[in-house]
Design an enzyme around this catalytic site. Structure first.
Site, PDB file in Angstrom:
ATOM      1  N   SER A   1       0.818  -1.124   0.034  1.00  0.00           N
ATOM      2  CA  SER A   1      -0.131  -0.043   0.181  1.00  0.00           C
ATOM      3  C   SER A   1       0.840   1.332  -0.087  1.00  0.00           C
ATOM      4  O   SER A   1       0.375   2.424   0.036  1.00  0.00           O
ATOM      5  CB  SER A   1      -0.925  -0.116   1.110  1.00  0.00           C
ATOM      6  OG  SER A   1      -2.112  -0.871   1.017  1.00  0.00           O
TER       7      SER A   1
ATOM      8  N   LYS B   1       0.091   3.874  -2.738  1.00  0.00           N
ATOM      9  CA  LYS B   1      -0.650   4.908  -2.729  1.00  0.00           C
ATOM     10  C   LYS B   1       0.247   6.261  -2.607  1.00  0.00           C
ATOM     11  O   LYS B   1      -0.620   7.443  -2.821  1.00  0.00           O
ATOM     12  CB  LYS B   1      -1.650   4.614  -1.444  1.00  0.00           C
ATOM     13  CG  LYS B   1      -2.408   3.533  -1.638  1.00  0.00           C
ATOM     14  CD  LYS B   1      -3.643   3.461  -0.585  1.00  0.00           C
ATOM     15  CE  LYS B   1      -4.430   2.374  -0.557  1.00  0.00           C
ATOM     16  NZ  LYS B   1      -3.949   1.029  -0.463  1.00  0.00           N
TER      17      LYS B   1
ATOM     18  N   SER C   1      -5.743   4.044   4.125  1.00  0.00           N
ATOM     19  CA  SER C   1      -5.203   3.127   3.022  1.00  0.00           C
ATOM     20  C   SER C   1      -6.390   2.641   2.201  1.00  0.00           C
ATOM     21  O   SER C   1      -6.689   1.306   2.299  1.00  0.00           O
ATOM     22  CB  SER C   1      -4.573   2.044   3.799  1.00  0.00           C
ATOM     23  OG  SER C   1      -3.912   1.352   2.837  1.00  0.00           O
TER      24      SER C   1
END
Length: 555
Positions: free
Chosen positions: A216, A219, A393
């Site tokens: 993640s 991102k 997230s």
């Protein structure tokens, strides 16, 4: 503005009070560290800080007189706000900070709740005799100015000192970080990079150019690409249009990942509002029954992520309400509807019926250029969506922002095109993209590849005074021990000091963010591990490394 992960203190208070006992001993130690860390902010904003500190003293005095519970709350709120204020070393008033050091996201959240004012939410001072605190209303969020004065050690003005010109040395960082990165919990492959944000200089690198699965932390790249392509004030609009020849009402998806069908919109664009406005416009035309359809052609290609049906992500479509969630949740994994566009349009039809307009069963279509706009609703600004994506997230927002980056730059808006668009934006910014690969915007795809060099460069770029448009990348990072995906981490470490984006897949653990070291330097760091077998142990090892960086002068 909808920022649930940075909700008003009234909502946050139960959690923050629970961690007060853990934070209190460290805050006293952190106070000595924080003073030199705010040097750049003090130099540029000293007159404003002094003025606001003067205004804040009566409130602090009242809180002190209120007894032990109030003092505990003041102390704990100070810890949280201190963590937020640290980033202000480079995140100046040019970014999403107002003159008091409060995030504009918080101010706009208040505006969304139809209140007025800034840090004090428009409430008059208690001395006026008209305060609403006596009626049980929440106290205003403490401003950064009051916190800075408290940390400065009392008395009159701001006493912070300048950060040293001497940077941490590679040898010093190696001595501290090397043994921690050698923890077996970090698996067979692990890389790291530490960069001084003010200068952009790489201070420490261990395999920093090796591309690994980022999970993640992808991102961060998605956020930078979207902001650079569209700007922080950009909004995504959902439309209801009428075809003049056929009297067909078309719900046109604009790719808003936060569109909601819930009664409490919470600052998001509301399908209910759109239906009410559209029904009124139809009635003015003498129409009380229409053929209803929906248009999702803004995006192309498959809606299904390569991981398949998964509770972490709904099918990616230009029209979706509440991220296709089947419960009342706002974040985290949960069951999703199989066809978000059809589901959202069915809800829209119910709202139209309630407003006096009956519809046929909805189906897919495409609005023509002749279609007449009846009503529109728009998302919060992109800056807010970026912050929410990073703090929680949020995979749905991430995939939407990658697709929107493709739309904004004229690239086919499917998974492949979105990846190409993100890469193109990073290249335009002059970032080190060697070895990088983007197969999605969220990091759920295990074929994504990023380097520690790229992650730290992204964070340093977001701290560049010449790029205030990228500042939400820093302000959206979870605060250790307090917000988002770091809420339950760092309770025995650098709570309120480390700000970082987490990344977790099976066998993959990553962490990338910012921290201020003991000498007052704002550092960007990226820690990546592959081949891990115990995610909890790997996370703890990464957290210990970031905590050590916070406590390190490393000369």
């Amino acid at each position: 503005m909808f920022v649930p992960e940075l909700r008003p203190w009234r909502t946050a208070r139960p959690h923050v009070v629970r961690v007060a006992d853990a934070v209190r001993p460290r805050l006293a130690r952190a106070a000595g560290i924080v003073r030199p860390r705010l040097a750049h902010l003090a130099a540029t904003a000293k007159p404003q800080v002094a003025r606001l500190a003067q205004a804040a003293r009566p409130q602090l005095a009242r809180m002190t007189k209120a007894g032990p519970n109030a003092r505990s709350w003041q102390y704990t709120a100070g810890a949280a706000t201190a963590g937020l204020a640290l980033t202000a070393v480079v995140v100046t008033a040019a970014g999403p900070w107002d003159s008091s050091g409060q995030r504009t996201a918080e101010r706009d959240r208040v505006a969304a709740l139809e209140r007025t004012g800034g840090t004090d939410h428009g409430r008059p001072d208690d001395s006026s005799g008209t305060s609403d605190t006596a009626a049980g209303a929440p106290r205003p969020a403490p401003s950064a100015a009051a916190v800075l004065t408290a940390l400065g050690g009392g008395g009159g003005g701001n006493t912070v000192k300048s950060a040293p010109d001497v940077l941490p040395s590679g040898t010093g960082l190696t001595g501290v970080l090397g043994p921690l990165l050698g923890d077996p919990a970090l698996g067979a492959q692990h890389t790291a990079a530490v960069v001084d944000v003010a200068s952009g200089k790489l201070l420490y690198g261990a395999g920093a150019g090796q591309a690994l699965t980022p999970a993640s932390t992808t991102k961060i790249a998605t956020a930078v690409a979207a902001l650079s392509a569209m700007g922080g004030e950009h909004r995504f609009t959902t439309r209801a249009v009428l075809e003049p020849d056929t009297k067909e009402l078309v719900l046109v998806g604009g790719g808003d990942p936060t569109l909601t069908a819930r009664a409490d919109a919470g600052g998001r664009a509301s399908l209910r509002t759109l239906a009410t406005s559209a029904a009124a416009a139809l009635k003015k035309r003498g129409l009380t029954r229409v053929t209803l359809s929906y248009d999702t052609t803004l995006y192309a290609g498959s809606q299904l992520h390569p991981i398949g049906v998964n509770p972490n992500l709904a099918p990616v479509t230009a029209l979706s309400a509440d991220e296709g969630r089947t419960d009342a949740s706002d974040s985290g994994p949960t069951a999703r509807v199989s066809d978000p566009a059809s589901d959202a349009t069915a809800a829209f039809a119910r709202f139209l019926t309630a407003a006096g307009v009956r519809t046929t069963a909805p189906g897919p279509s495409k609005a023509t250029t002749r279609a007449q706009s009846l009503a529109t609703v728009s998302s919060p600004p992109l800056s807010t969506l970026v912050e929410r994506m990073l703090t929680n997230s949020d995979n749905d927002i991430a995939e939407a922002l990658a697709r929107q980056t493709a739309v904004a730059t004229g690239v086919r808006a499917d998974f492949a095109g979105a990846g190409k668009a993100v890469m193109a934006q990073l290249k335009k910014l002059g970032l080190p993209v060697a070895g990088a690969r983007f197969k999605d915007g969220s990091g759920l795809d295990r074929q994504d590849r990023l380097t520690a060099n790229l992650l730290t460069a992204l964070l340093a770029k977001a701290g560049d005074p010449r790029r205030p448009d990228l500042r939400p990348v820093l302000t959206g990072l979870p605060v250790a021990g307090f917000t988002g995906t770091l809420t339950s981490r760092y309770t025995d470490g650098a709570a309120g000091v480390v700000r970082a984006k987490t990344g977790t897949l099976t066998g993959v653990n990553t962490l990338a963010g910012t921290v201020v070291d003991q000498d007052g330097r704002l550092l960007a760091f990226a820690l990546m591990a592959a081949g891990t077998s115990d995610p909890a142990a790997a996370q703890a090892a990464l957290d210990r490394t970031a905590t050590a960086l916070a406590g390190c002068g490393c000369r």
